[in-house]
Design a protein around this motif. Structure first.
Motif, PDB file in Angstrom:
ATOM      1  N   ARG A 219      14.964  35.031 -55.104  1.00  0.00           N
ATOM      2  CA  ARG A 219      14.712  33.909 -54.675  1.00  0.00           C
ATOM      3  C   ARG A 219      14.818  32.474 -55.392  1.00  0.00           C
ATOM      4  NH1 ARG A 219       9.114  35.391 -51.721  1.00  0.00           N
ATOM      5  NH2 ARG A 219       9.693  37.103 -50.477  1.00  0.00           N
ATOM      6  N   PRO A 220      15.269  31.585 -54.707  1.00  0.00           N
ATOM      7  CA  PRO A 220      15.372  29.962 -55.608  1.00  0.00           C
ATOM      8  C   PRO A 220      14.031  29.418 -56.135  1.00  0.00           C
ATOM      9  CG  PRO A 220      15.757  29.731 -53.400  1.00  0.00           C
ATOM     10  CD  PRO A 220      15.588  31.331 -53.390  1.00  0.00           C
ATOM     11  N   VAL A 221      13.976  28.872 -57.080  1.00  0.00           N
ATOM     12  CA  VAL A 221      12.711  28.069 -57.496  1.00  0.00           C
ATOM     13  C   VAL A 221      12.683  26.982 -56.508  1.00  0.00           C
ATOM     14  CG1 VAL A 221      11.936  26.801 -59.428  1.00  0.00           C
ATOM     15  CG2 VAL A 221      13.118  28.569 -59.628  1.00  0.00           C
ATOM     16  N   VAL A 222      11.585  26.722 -55.994  1.00  0.00           N
ATOM     17  CA  VAL A 222      11.174  25.639 -55.225  1.00  0.00           C
ATOM     18  C   VAL A 222      11.129  24.374 -56.088  1.00  0.00           C
ATOM     19  CG1 VAL A 222       9.393  24.576 -53.552  1.00  0.00           C
ATOM     20  CG2 VAL A 222       9.978  27.166 -53.718  1.00  0.00           C
ATOM     21  N   ILE A 223      11.867  23.222 -55.568  1.00  0.00           N
ATOM     22  CA  ILE A 223      11.945  22.055 -56.473  1.00  0.00           C
ATOM     23  C   ILE A 223      11.195  20.772 -55.731  1.00  0.00           C
ATOM     24  CG2 ILE A 223      13.895  22.851 -57.627  1.00  0.00           C
ATOM     25  CD1 ILE A 223      15.395  20.599 -56.228  1.00  0.00           C
ATOM     26  N   ALA A 224      10.908  19.652 -56.503  1.00  0.00           N
ATOM     27  CA  ALA A 224      10.459  18.518 -55.797  1.00  0.00           C
ATOM     28  C   ALA A 224      11.439  17.942 -54.727  1.00  0.00           C
ATOM     29  CB  ALA A 224      10.000  17.503 -56.713  1.00  0.00           C
ATOM     30  N   SER A 225      10.952  17.579 -53.657  1.00  0.00           N
ATOM     31  CA  SER A 225      11.884  16.935 -52.518  1.00  0.00           C
ATOM     32  C   SER A 225      12.566  15.655 -53.101  1.00  0.00           C
ATOM     33  CB  SER A 225      10.922  16.362 -51.321  1.00  0.00           C
ATOM     34  OG  SER A 225      10.139  15.671 -51.759  1.00  0.00           O
ATOM     35  N   GLU A 226      12.095  14.841 -54.154  1.00  0.00           N
ATOM     36  CA  GLU A 226      12.705  13.875 -54.632  1.00  0.00           C
ATOM     37  C   GLU A 226      13.962  14.345 -55.227  1.00  0.00           C
ATOM     38  OE1 GLU A 226       8.991  14.145 -56.980  1.00  0.00           O
ATOM     39  OE2 GLU A 226       9.530  14.198 -54.966  1.00  0.00           O
ATOM     40  N   ASP A 227      13.795  15.455 -56.144  1.00  0.00           N
ATOM     41  CA  ASP A 227      14.875  15.741 -56.889  1.00  0.00           C
ATOM     42  C   ASP A 227      16.180  16.550 -56.128  1.00  0.00           C
ATOM     43  OD1 ASP A 227      13.865  15.208 -59.462  1.00  0.00           O
ATOM     44  OD2 ASP A 227      12.961  17.347 -59.561  1.00  0.00           O
ATOM     45  N   ALA A 228      15.572  16.942 -54.894  1.00  0.00           N
ATOM     46  CA  ALA A 228      16.658  17.648 -53.854  1.00  0.00           C
ATOM     47  C   ALA A 228      17.272  16.184 -53.286  1.00  0.00           C
ATOM     48  CB  ALA A 228      16.125  18.294 -53.053  1.00  0.00           C
ATOM     49  N   ASP A 229      16.406  15.245 -53.002  1.00  0.00           N
ATOM     50  CA  ASP A 229      17.286  14.064 -52.298  1.00  0.00           C
ATOM     51  C   ASP A 229      18.315  13.443 -53.612  1.00  0.00           C
ATOM     52  OD1 ASP A 229      15.874  14.506 -50.177  1.00  0.00           O
ATOM     53  OD2 ASP A 229      14.306  13.138 -50.657  1.00  0.00           O
ATOM     54  N   ALA A 230      17.577  13.544 -54.615  1.00  0.00           N
ATOM     55  CA  ALA A 230      18.648  12.629 -55.820  1.00  0.00           C
ATOM     56  C   ALA A 230      19.729  13.597 -56.058  1.00  0.00           C
ATOM     57  CB  ALA A 230      17.891  12.796 -56.978  1.00  0.00           C
ATOM     58  N   LEU A 231      19.834  14.808 -55.866  1.00  0.00           N
ATOM     59  CA  LEU A 231      21.177  15.808 -56.013  1.00  0.00           C
ATOM     60  C   LEU A 231      22.083  15.594 -55.024  1.00  0.00           C
ATOM     61  CD1 LEU A 231      19.113  19.011 -57.492  1.00  0.00           C
ATOM     62  CD2 LEU A 231      20.756  17.591 -58.672  1.00  0.00           C
ATOM     63  N   THR A 232      21.318  15.369 -53.858  1.00  0.00           N
ATOM     64  CA  THR A 232      22.353  15.429 -52.550  1.00  0.00           C
ATOM     65  C   THR A 232      23.214  14.118 -52.498  1.00  0.00           C
ATOM     66  OG1 THR A 232      20.413  16.531 -51.121  1.00  0.00           O
ATOM     67  CG2 THR A 232      22.088  15.221 -49.959  1.00  0.00           C
ATOM     68  N   THR A 233      22.552  12.954 -53.030  1.00  0.00           N
ATOM     69  CA  THR A 233      23.587  11.636 -53.227  1.00  0.00           C
ATOM     70  C   THR A 233      24.416  11.629 -54.182  1.00  0.00           C
ATOM     71  OG1 THR A 233      21.694  10.738 -54.449  1.00  0.00           O
ATOM     72  CG2 THR A 233      21.489  10.722 -51.988  1.00  0.00           C
ATOM     73  N   LEU A 234      24.543  12.629 -55.173  1.00  0.00           N
ATOM     74  CA  LEU A 234      25.268  12.523 -56.110  1.00  0.00           C
ATOM     75  C   LEU A 234      26.875  12.515 -55.593  1.00  0.00           C
ATOM     76  CD1 LEU A 234      23.961  14.785 -58.970  1.00  0.00           C
ATOM     77  CD2 LEU A 234      23.680  12.406 -58.757  1.00  0.00           C
ATOM     78  N   ALA A 235      27.751  11.635 -56.369  1.00  0.00           N
ATOM     79  CA  ALA A 235      28.947  11.465 -55.634  1.00  0.00           C
ATOM     80  C   ALA A 235      29.938  12.679 -56.136  1.00  0.00           C
ATOM     81  CB  ALA A 235      29.796  10.176 -56.057  1.00  0.00           C
TER      82      ALA A 235
END
Length: 345
Positions: A219-235
């Motif tokens: 199972r993956p480690v659950v991360i903070a939503s702000e980290d997921a959002d930051a990763l999603t916007t990386l170019a």
């Protein structure tokens, strides 16, 4: 009027009617596979239009002369990143207002991007059509009127359901599939993941899909939503995917050194990591938020014409992964294992 040539449509709006611009802006619906790219006025960089494309795809470049996104200052790298994100996210229709302000070079870049992704391209030419460059002059049909333009924007044909992940290596044809079918190099008898039973095990260093048939992914480690959002916007697709893997697996950066195309499951639901000795090669489930990021990295890898057996993240290992480290500083996880060395068994 609308001039259509193959998968390119040119909307000639000689009077600069506000209706067409508004309709183009309202057509921006990434969740439906359609985006509107607004060119930056007087952007002097050769990669400026590619950056505009990345912005429309929801990506944000880090600013500054020492930016970790310096890779994307080069036009070829920026357009490759834009193509990878477009393919991975299922973009099938791109609308570009005020295309008459683009140079011939940037129009050529747009057409090359369309060829690479197979997407429909609609350009708003808000000037007299006789100023149109030769690359856009060959048209086969003309449609006039607002209704036809709205119908073109709402046409369901070129817009598939997203996400549209790239096909798995098994579905590929040509030289790449021949490389994928070559037998793996012989490994010591005990060269297998620790979680595999002796009676049922895939060949050493099998890909994620084959391993998933025998082993349940961790199972993956659950991360903070702000980290997921930051990763999603990386170019950059490779940076976004690599950091996401390190975050949800808590793995060591060195384990990415050996991650191949075939180590990412066809539906991007699992990823297999490796160590140098291949004695422990764990399989991890990919959380939903990270699947598009891994799909983008795989698309980038394939569009760059790399075979499935080549490491996906190899370019990141140059210069001690400094671009990766710079982006990692923006996360709330200061404990990321970003040393290049592989931990001792």
């Amino acid at each position: 009027m609308v001039l259509a040539y193959s998968d390119v449509a040119i909307v000639v709006d000689e009077r600069d009617d506000l209706f067409y611009t508004r309709a183009a802006l309202h057509a921006h619906r990434p969740e439906e596979g359609r985006i509107t790219v607004q060119p930056t006025p007087a952007g002097g960089s050769s990669a400026a239009l590619a950056h505009d494309m990345l912005y429309a795809l929801g990506k944000r470049l880090a600013p500054g002369p020492d930016s970790p996104d310096v890779w994307l200052d080069a036009a070829n790298a920026a357009w490759l990143a834009a193509a990878a994100w477009g393919v991975a996210s299922g973009v099938r229709h791109v609308v570009v207002p005020r295309a008459h302000l683009l140079t011939d070079r940037r129009i050529d870049q747009l057409l090359a991007w369309r060829e690479l992704t197979g997407a429909q391209l609609t350009l708003l030419w808000q000037r007299a059509p006789h100023w149109m460059p030769s690359a856009l002059a060959q048209v086969e049909r003309r449609i006039s009127g607002r209704d036809q333009f709205e119908a073109l924007l709402n046409e369901p044909g070129p817009i598939p359901a997203r996400p549209s992940f790239p096909p798995s290596p098994a579905a590929m044809t040509g030289p790449a599939v021949m490389l994928a079918r070559q037998p793996p190099a012989r490994q010591p008898r005990d060269a297998r993941p620790a979680s595999l039973t002796p009676r049922r095990r895939p060949p050493p260093c099998a890909g994620a899909t084959a391993t998933a048939q025998l082993v349940q992914a961790s199972r993956p480690v659950v991360i903070a939503s702000e980290d997921a959002d930051a990763l999603t916007t990386l170019a950059h697709p490779l940076i976004a995917a690599a950091l996401s893997v390190l975050v949800f697996t808590q793995a060591h950066l060195g384990s990415l050194r050996f991650t191949r195309d075939l180590d990412i499951a066809g539906d991007v639901s699992a990823i297999k990591l490796h160590e140098a000795s291949h004695r422990r090669c764990p399989l991890y489930a990919v959380p939903v938020w990270a699947r598009l990021l891994l799909a983008g990295a795989r698309a980038y890898h394939r569009l760059a014409a790399h075979p499935p057996g080549v490491s996906v993240f190899a370019p990141l290992m140059l210069a001690e992964a400094r671009h990766l480290r710079a982006h990692a500083q923006g996360l709330s996880r200061p404990d990321l294992p970003l040393s290049l060395g592989v931990p001792a068994p």
